[in-house]
Design a protein around this motif. Structure first.
Motif, PDB file in Angstrom:
ATOM      1  N   TRP A 173      17.376 -16.211  47.652  1.00  0.00           N
ATOM      2  CA  TRP A 173      16.730 -16.300  49.130  1.00  0.00           C
ATOM      3  C   TRP A 173      15.841 -15.202  49.375  1.00  0.00           C
ATOM      4  O   TRP A 173      16.287 -14.099  49.203  1.00  0.00           O
ATOM      5  CB  TRP A 173      17.632 -16.387  50.254  1.00  0.00           C
ATOM      6  CG  TRP A 173      18.710 -17.794  49.963  1.00  0.00           C
ATOM      7  CD1 TRP A 173      19.874 -17.670  49.280  1.00  0.00           C
ATOM      8  CD2 TRP A 173      18.498 -19.071  50.549  1.00  0.00           C
ATOM      9  NE1 TRP A 173      20.220 -19.036  49.245  1.00  0.00           N
ATOM     10  CE2 TRP A 173      19.573 -20.025  50.209  1.00  0.00           C
ATOM     11  CE3 TRP A 173      17.463 -19.436  51.418  1.00  0.00           C
ATOM     12  CZ2 TRP A 173      19.649 -21.161  50.368  1.00  0.00           C
ATOM     13  CZ3 TRP A 173      17.413 -20.737  51.563  1.00  0.00           C
ATOM     14  CH2 TRP A 173      18.594 -21.811  51.096  1.00  0.00           C
ATOM     15  N   ARG A 220      10.756 -17.575  54.941  1.00  0.00           N
ATOM     16  CA  ARG A 220      11.895 -17.678  54.419  1.00  0.00           C
ATOM     17  C   ARG A 220      11.808 -18.985  53.476  1.00  0.00           C
ATOM     18  O   ARG A 220      11.491 -19.957  53.693  1.00  0.00           O
ATOM     19  CB  ARG A 220      13.145 -17.891  55.331  1.00  0.00           C
ATOM     20  CG  ARG A 220      14.438 -17.818  54.625  1.00  0.00           C
ATOM     21  CD  ARG A 220      15.670 -17.777  55.571  1.00  0.00           C
ATOM     22  NE  ARG A 220      15.494 -19.255  56.121  1.00  0.00           N
ATOM     23  CZ  ARG A 220      16.448 -19.380  57.270  1.00  0.00           C
ATOM     24  NH1 ARG A 220      17.368 -18.694  57.777  1.00  0.00           N
ATOM     25  NH2 ARG A 220      16.428 -20.671  57.653  1.00  0.00           N
ATOM     26  N   GLY A 241      14.086 -20.223  49.488  1.00  0.00           N
ATOM     27  CA  GLY A 241      15.214 -20.081  48.982  1.00  0.00           C
ATOM     28  C   GLY A 241      16.088 -21.524  48.691  1.00  0.00           C
ATOM     29  O   GLY A 241      15.713 -22.502  48.972  1.00  0.00           O
ATOM     30  N   GLN A 256      20.366 -23.016  46.991  1.00  0.00           N
ATOM     31  CA  GLN A 256      21.632 -22.675  46.554  1.00  0.00           C
ATOM     32  C   GLN A 256      21.891 -23.936  45.787  1.00  0.00           C
ATOM     33  O   GLN A 256      22.211 -25.001  46.246  1.00  0.00           O
ATOM     34  CB  GLN A 256      22.241 -22.483  47.831  1.00  0.00           C
ATOM     35  CG  GLN A 256      23.718 -22.123  47.562  1.00  0.00           C
ATOM     36  CD  GLN A 256      24.023 -20.472  47.447  1.00  0.00           C
ATOM     37  OE1 GLN A 256      22.987 -19.706  47.700  1.00  0.00           O
ATOM     38  NE2 GLN A 256      25.125 -20.164  46.623  1.00  0.00           N
TER      39      GLN A 256
END
Length: 362
Positions: free
Chosen positions: A43, A57, A59, A61
């Motif tokens: 991230w 931002r 990113g 997961q």
């Protein structure tokens, strides 16, 4: 269960809180390892010297994890994915989490080369080290970020103990430059960023549930930077294990502070953090910050990517928050007051619905 300075993380090797050039860290800190971790991500929190796009931002997961108190089986196929430029007028959020299979993310073993492609289209790629070339784009082509991250310093953060898992992070300070394209307009950007590498280990633990946290990143006008967490349990009490701060001067000298106090937090009409102040202290060191959320985070201009993509700020408590403020740093006999800008994340479990796609159907 406290992870104190000088101790080691259970997730990343090395001393917690020790800041060092990235070249001194073992490659395992920044390369993904799908064979050892069911959930892992990268991230980036970017602040740009651009009035048009001050922050971004992005990113992912790969793999779901159970961060809550209940019995839930996380899905290894869940992929959380964000591409979120913040413009002067508001946030533009592409959030296709749950749309792509996490197993489709290709990871080159032993090197930094991570790719997601879908139906012949590249969604993201990160490759190279310690200079990382990064490209993220929305499936409809409306958003695209092409960035180069120059990784400089890193630090192992304390383990976050949750009832059903152990959450660890390695965080790095980087320079960043490139372009961000929004609806046909391409904007050159440059600035600084914090990039974190997250890993999760399933583990049952008798600990208080983390129901709220405030993650603050700030870049100071003299080239120094800071980041830290303030976490709270269901009763609103600070969780000592996960309240800390890291200050890094322009030359990479770091100070890890565990004596931290959130002195003020004001929330807006959407119950999202709007302004706060905090103090961090360590031997012969005191830092006091006073920040407020800028106008760029006051509205969601557009949010799409998944059928249940949130349309209001109240539905997305982890909206990236652009910060402006001042920081007073006292080190020994010297005190300096500096302007700061940054990007924050305010999480409130009461505002965050569980994503059913992150759970296994079995």
């Amino acid at each position: 269960m406290s992870t104190l300075p000088g101790r080691s993380s259970e997730v990343f090797a090395g001393e917690v809180g020790a800041v060092a050039p990235v070249e001194r860290f073992d490659p395992s800190h920044y390369f993904l390892d799908p064979t050892s971790f069911s959930s892992e991500g990268l991230w980036a929190f970017c602040c740009f010297d651009s009035a048009e796009i001050p922050a971004l931002r992005l990113g992912f997961q790969r793999g779901g994890f159970n961060g809550g108190p209940g019995e839930r089986v996380p899905s290894p196929h869940f992929l959380q994915l964000h591409l979120e430029p913040i413009t002067a007028a508001g946030a533009i959020l592409w959030l296709p989490s749950g749309t792509y299979d996490a197993c489709a993310v290709r990871v080159a073993r032993g090197t930094m080369d991570i790719v997601l492609e879908h139906e012949g289209q590249r969604i993201f790629r990160l490759h190279g080290w310690p200079t990382v070339e990064c490209e993220f784009r929305s499936s409809d082509g409306e958003l695209e970020a092409r960035l180069t991250f120059d990784f400089r310093f890193g630090v192992v953060l304390p383990d976050c103990h949750l009832p059903h898992c152990l959450f660890g992070m390695w965080e790095a300070v980087t320079r960043v430059a490139g372009t961000v394209r929004v609806a046909g307009r391409t904007v050159p950007v440059s600035g600084r960023a914090f990039v974190d590498h997250t890993r999760v280990i399933p583990k049952r633990q008798a600990v208080a549930m983390r129901t709220r946290y405030l993650y603050t990143t700030l870049h100071l006008e003299d080239g120094s930077g800071l980041f830290g967490y303030h976490s709270f349990d269901v009763a609103g009490h600070p969780i000592d294990d996960y309240c800390f701060g890291v200050f890094i001067d322009p030359d990479g000298r770091g100070i890890y502070a565990t004596d931290v106090v959130l002195t003020r937090l004001r929330r807006d009409t959407d119950s999202v953090g709007a302004a706060w102040a905090f103090q961090w202290s360590a031997p012969e060191f005191l830092l006091a910050a006073d920040v407020e959320v800028g106008e760029g985070s006051a509205a969601i201009l557009k949010c799409w990517g998944a059928a249940d993509a949130p349309q209001t700020r109240r539905e997305l408590s982890i909206l990236p928050l652009v910060l402006r403020g001042t920081v007073t740093v006292s080190s020994g006999p010297r005190t300096t007051v500096l302007k700061a800008n940054g990007l924050a994340e305010y999480f409130d479990a009461g505002l965050w619905p569980a994503d059913k796609a992150a759970l296994s159907s079995s």
